[in-house]
Design a protein around this motif. Structure first.
Motif, PDB file in Angstrom:
ATOM      1  N   LEU A 120       0.829  -1.205   0.000  1.00 47.21           N
ATOM      2  CA  LEU A 120       0.000   0.000   0.000  1.00 47.21           C
ATOM      3  C   LEU A 120       0.861   1.251   0.000  1.00 47.21           C
ATOM      4  N   ARG A 121       1.953   1.236   0.741  1.00 46.31           N
ATOM      5  CA  ARG A 121       2.828   2.410   0.758  1.00 46.31           C
ATOM      6  C   ARG A 121       3.497   2.624  -0.595  1.00 46.31           C
ATOM      7  N   ARG A 122       3.867   1.541  -1.285  1.00 49.47           N
ATOM      8  CA  ARG A 122       4.456   1.686  -2.615  1.00 49.47           C
ATOM      9  C   ARG A 122       3.455   2.275  -3.602  1.00 49.47           C
ATOM     10  N   SER A 123       2.201   1.841  -3.525  1.00 53.95           N
ATOM     11  CA  SER A 123       1.193   2.386  -4.440  1.00 53.95           C
ATOM     12  C   SER A 123       0.940   3.866  -4.161  1.00 53.95           C
ATOM     13  N   LEU A 124       0.977   4.278  -2.892  1.00 50.31           N
ATOM     14  CA  LEU A 124       0.820   5.697  -2.576  1.00 50.31           C
ATOM     15  C   LEU A 124       2.021   6.503  -3.057  1.00 50.31           C
ATOM     16  N   ALA A 125       3.215   5.915  -3.000  1.00 55.45           N
ATOM     17  CA  ALA A 125       4.398   6.609  -3.504  1.00 55.45           C
ATOM     18  C   ALA A 125       4.313   6.813  -5.016  1.00 55.45           C
ATOM     19  N   VAL A 126       3.815   5.798  -5.735  1.00 55.69           N
ATOM     20  CA  VAL A 126       3.646   5.938  -7.187  1.00 55.69           C
ATOM     21  C   VAL A 126       2.610   7.008  -7.502  1.00 55.69           C
ATOM     22  N   ARG A 127       1.532   7.055  -6.728  1.00 57.47           N
ATOM     23  CA  ARG A 127       0.506   8.070  -6.956  1.00 57.47           C
ATOM     24  C   ARG A 127       1.047   9.467  -6.678  1.00 57.47           C
ATOM     25  N   SER A 128       1.885   9.611  -5.658  1.00 61.79           N
ATOM     26  CA  SER A 128       2.490  10.917  -5.379  1.00 61.79           C
ATOM     27  C   SER A 128       3.375  11.362  -6.532  1.00 61.79           C
ATOM     28  N   ARG A 129       4.153  10.437  -7.085  1.00 62.91           N
ATOM     29  CA  ARG A 129       5.013  10.784  -8.215  1.00 62.91           C
ATOM     30  C   ARG A 129       4.184  11.195  -9.427  1.00 62.91           C
ATOM     31  N   ARG A 130       3.063  10.541  -9.666  1.00 60.17           N
ATOM     32  CA  ARG A 130       2.207  10.926 -10.796  1.00 60.17           C
ATOM     33  C   ARG A 130       1.609  12.312 -10.585  1.00 60.17           C
ATOM     34  N   LEU A 131       1.216  12.632  -9.363  1.00 59.73           N
ATOM     35  CA  LEU A 131       0.676  13.964  -9.084  1.00 59.73           C
ATOM     36  C   LEU A 131       1.737  15.040  -9.284  1.00 59.73           C
ATOM     37  N   ILE A 132       2.973  14.744  -8.891  1.00 60.02           N
ATOM     38  CA  ILE A 132       4.055  15.717  -9.065  1.00 60.02           C
ATOM     39  C   ILE A 132       4.371  15.902 -10.545  1.00 60.02           C
ATOM     40  N   ASP A 133       4.428  14.799 -11.304  1.00 61.92           N
ATOM     41  CA  ASP A 133       4.731  14.894 -12.732  1.00 61.92           C
ATOM     42  C   ASP A 133       3.635  15.628 -13.494  1.00 61.92           C
ATOM     43  N   ALA A 134       2.381  15.490 -13.050  1.00 52.03           N
ATOM     44  CA  ALA A 134       1.271  16.170 -13.722  1.00 52.03           C
ATOM     45  C   ALA A 134       1.102  17.613 -13.270  1.00 52.03           C
ATOM     46  N   GLY A 135       1.897  18.053 -12.313  1.00 49.62           N
ATOM     47  CA  GLY A 135       1.787  19.423 -11.822  1.00 49.62           C
ATOM     48  C   GLY A 135       0.611  19.661 -10.908  1.00 49.62           C
ATOM     49  N   LEU A 136       0.016  18.594 -10.363  1.00 55.54           N
ATOM     50  CA  LEU A 136      -1.137  18.732  -9.483  1.00 55.54           C
ATOM     51  C   LEU A 136      -0.752  18.811  -8.014  1.00 55.54           C
ATOM     52  N   PHE A 137       0.508  18.551  -7.704  1.00 55.38           N
ATOM     53  CA  PHE A 137       0.951  18.586  -6.309  1.00 55.38           C
ATOM     54  C   PHE A 137       2.402  19.031  -6.267  1.00 55.38           C
ATOM     55  N   THR A 138       2.691  19.922  -5.335  1.00 51.96           N
ATOM     56  CA  THR A 138       4.055  20.404  -5.126  1.00 51.96           C
ATOM     57  C   THR A 138       4.479  20.042  -3.714  1.00 51.96           C
ATOM     58  N   PRO A 139       5.457  19.182  -3.548  1.00 52.51           N
ATOM     59  CA  PRO A 139       5.871  18.803  -2.188  1.00 52.51           C
ATOM     60  C   PRO A 139       6.473  19.985  -1.457  1.00 52.51           C
ATOM     61  N   PRO A 140       6.371  20.017  -0.139  1.00 50.41           N
ATOM     62  CA  PRO A 140       6.957  21.127   0.625  1.00 50.41           C
ATOM     63  C   PRO A 140       8.464  21.123   0.490  1.00 50.41           C
ATOM     64  N   PRO A 141       9.094  22.294   0.456  1.00 49.65           N
ATOM     65  CA  PRO A 141      10.561  22.340   0.317  1.00 49.65           C
ATOM     66  C   PRO A 141      11.237  21.779   1.550  1.00 49.65           C
ATOM     67  N   ALA A 142      12.341  21.116   1.317  1.00 50.28           N
ATOM     68  CA  ALA A 142      13.113  20.553   2.425  1.00 50.28           C
ATOM     69  C   ALA A 142      13.783  21.673   3.198  1.00 50.28           C
ATOM     70  N   SER A 143      13.820  21.521   4.514  1.00 51.02           N
ATOM     71  CA  SER A 143      14.440  22.545   5.351  1.00 51.02           C
ATOM     72  C   SER A 143      15.946  22.535   5.130  1.00 51.02           C
ATOM     73  N   PRO A 144      16.560  23.692   4.903  1.00 50.21           N
ATOM     74  CA  PRO A 144      18.008  23.730   4.673  1.00 50.21           C
ATOM     75  C   PRO A 144      18.776  23.348   5.927  1.00 50.21           C
ATOM     76  N   GLU A 145      19.963  22.782   5.706  1.00 49.08           N
ATOM     77  CA  GLU A 145      20.786  22.381   6.843  1.00 49.08           C
ATOM     78  C   GLU A 145      21.316  23.590   7.602  1.00 49.08           C
ATOM     79  N   SER A 146      21.726  24.622   6.879  1.00 43.94           N
ATOM     80  CA  SER A 146      22.204  25.832   7.541  1.00 43.94           C
ATOM     81  C   SER A 146      21.063  26.818   7.656  1.00 43.94           C
ATOM     82  N   PRO A 147      20.840  27.404   8.821  1.00 42.13           N
ATOM     83  CA  PRO A 147      19.728  28.337   8.981  1.00 42.13           C
ATOM     84  C   PRO A 147      19.907  29.570   8.118  1.00 42.13           C
ATOM     85  N   ALA A 148      18.826  29.966   7.450  1.00 43.46           N
ATOM     86  CA  ALA A 148      18.866  31.147   6.590  1.00 43.46           C
ATOM     87  C   ALA A 148      18.892  32.403   7.439  1.00 43.46           C
ATOM     88  N   PRO A 149      19.487  33.476   6.940  1.00 46.10           N
ATOM     89  CA  PRO A 149      19.499  34.723   7.713  1.00 46.10           C
ATOM     90  C   PRO A 149      18.096  35.255   7.907  1.00 46.10           C
TER      91      PRO A 149
END
Length: 295
Positions: A120-149
């Protein structure tokens, strides 16, 4: 010749049904959940897959997988069931159960899912990738390792709010927190919680101490929007995330889940600010927020 039908029937012989007055559904004021069925469906902010919001018996929200699964395929520790609109962390003895979305969310760096739920987790991962490729979902940006000013103007995007002796992390700035109640036109109320005619909280600098068993935090103090000095009824209104108008209407339903997240100083350390926010400059805002520092 056809005889005249009695008064209780139409000309074609069909029975005359008595007119029934329409009844409107209402939400029980003392119920655990006021969330309507149409407000439960949502998408995960991390993976974009469908989820359903439910309230637990302690009124805390939980995200569940939108479909029921055979109980034999779900480990006992992961089984949930829904009764009267309330989610309970256990099975109900039937052959079907519900599953928390956090167990199978493909965007979370959690321990490996149980073997029964790996597919089930693999099928949800495939669905997430399809949503990203179709431009229907944008994942949240990863937090940078160094704190921004930090910018010169301090206005926390996700402030720390203290009410009912508990600290929460808000989803948006204090003056932009929106009411979750349903209006008469069946839309979400657009009124903010911070009303000009209602008592507001106070920005304070409090020690950034960790709970027992946690490491010390790098910051000595943090800015907290304290609502502990306002009346108890006002704190309940903020906790329910309702404007003053809908707080006075206990039968009004909710179209969204309250966006309060219990604050953890280690998980949410990037939202800790060591200085008070800058005061607002637009007119009419002097009575909305008062600033103060604890000596």
């Amino acid at each position: 010749m056809r005889s005249t039908p009695p008064a209780s029937r139409h000309w074609d012989g069909s029975p005359v049904l008595a007119h029934r007055a329409r009844r409107s559904l209402q939400v029980t004021p003392d119920g655990v959940s006021r969330l309507l069925r149409c407000g439960q469906s949502d998408r995960c902010r991390e993976c974009g897959n469908r989820i359903e919001w439910y309230h637990r018996s302690n009124r805390r929200p939980v995200r569940l997988h939108p479909h029921e699964l055979p109980a034999a395929r779900v480990p006992v520790a992961c089984r949930w069931h829904v009764s009267s609109g309330v989610a309970h962390p256990a099975g109900d003895g039937s052959s079907w159960c519900r599953l928390p979305h956090a167990v199978v969310c493909p965007a979370r760096d959690t321990p490996p899912s149980p073997r029964e739920l790996a597919g089930l987790r693999r099928s949800l991962a495939v669905r997430s990738r399809r949503l990203i490729d179709a431009g229907l979902f944008t994942p949240p940006p990863a937090s940078p390792e160094s704190p921004a000013p930090r910018p010169s103007l301090c206005r926390p995007a996700r402030p720390i709010v203290q009410l009912l002796y508990v600290r929460y992390l808000a989803a948006r700035p204090v003056d932009e927190i929106q009411c979750v109640a349903q209006t008469r036109r069946r839309h979400r109320c657009t009124s903010p919680l911070l009303a000009p005619d209602a008592p507001g909280g106070t920005w304070m600098l409090v020690p950034a101490t960790a709970t027992s068993g946690q490491l010390a935090l790098p910051a000595e103090v943090m800015a907290v929007y304290d609502l502990g000095r306002v009346p108890y009824a006002e704190q309940l209104r903020w906790r329910a995330q309702r404007c003053p108008q809908h707080a006075a209407s206990p039968t009004a339903a909710d179209l969204a889940v309250a966006e309060w997240e219990p604050f953890d100083p280690l998980r949410h350390h990037e939202h800790i600010h060591a200085r008070l926010p800058a005061p607002a400059r637009h007119p009419g805002s002097a009575g909305r927020a008062r600033q103060g520092a604890r000596p």
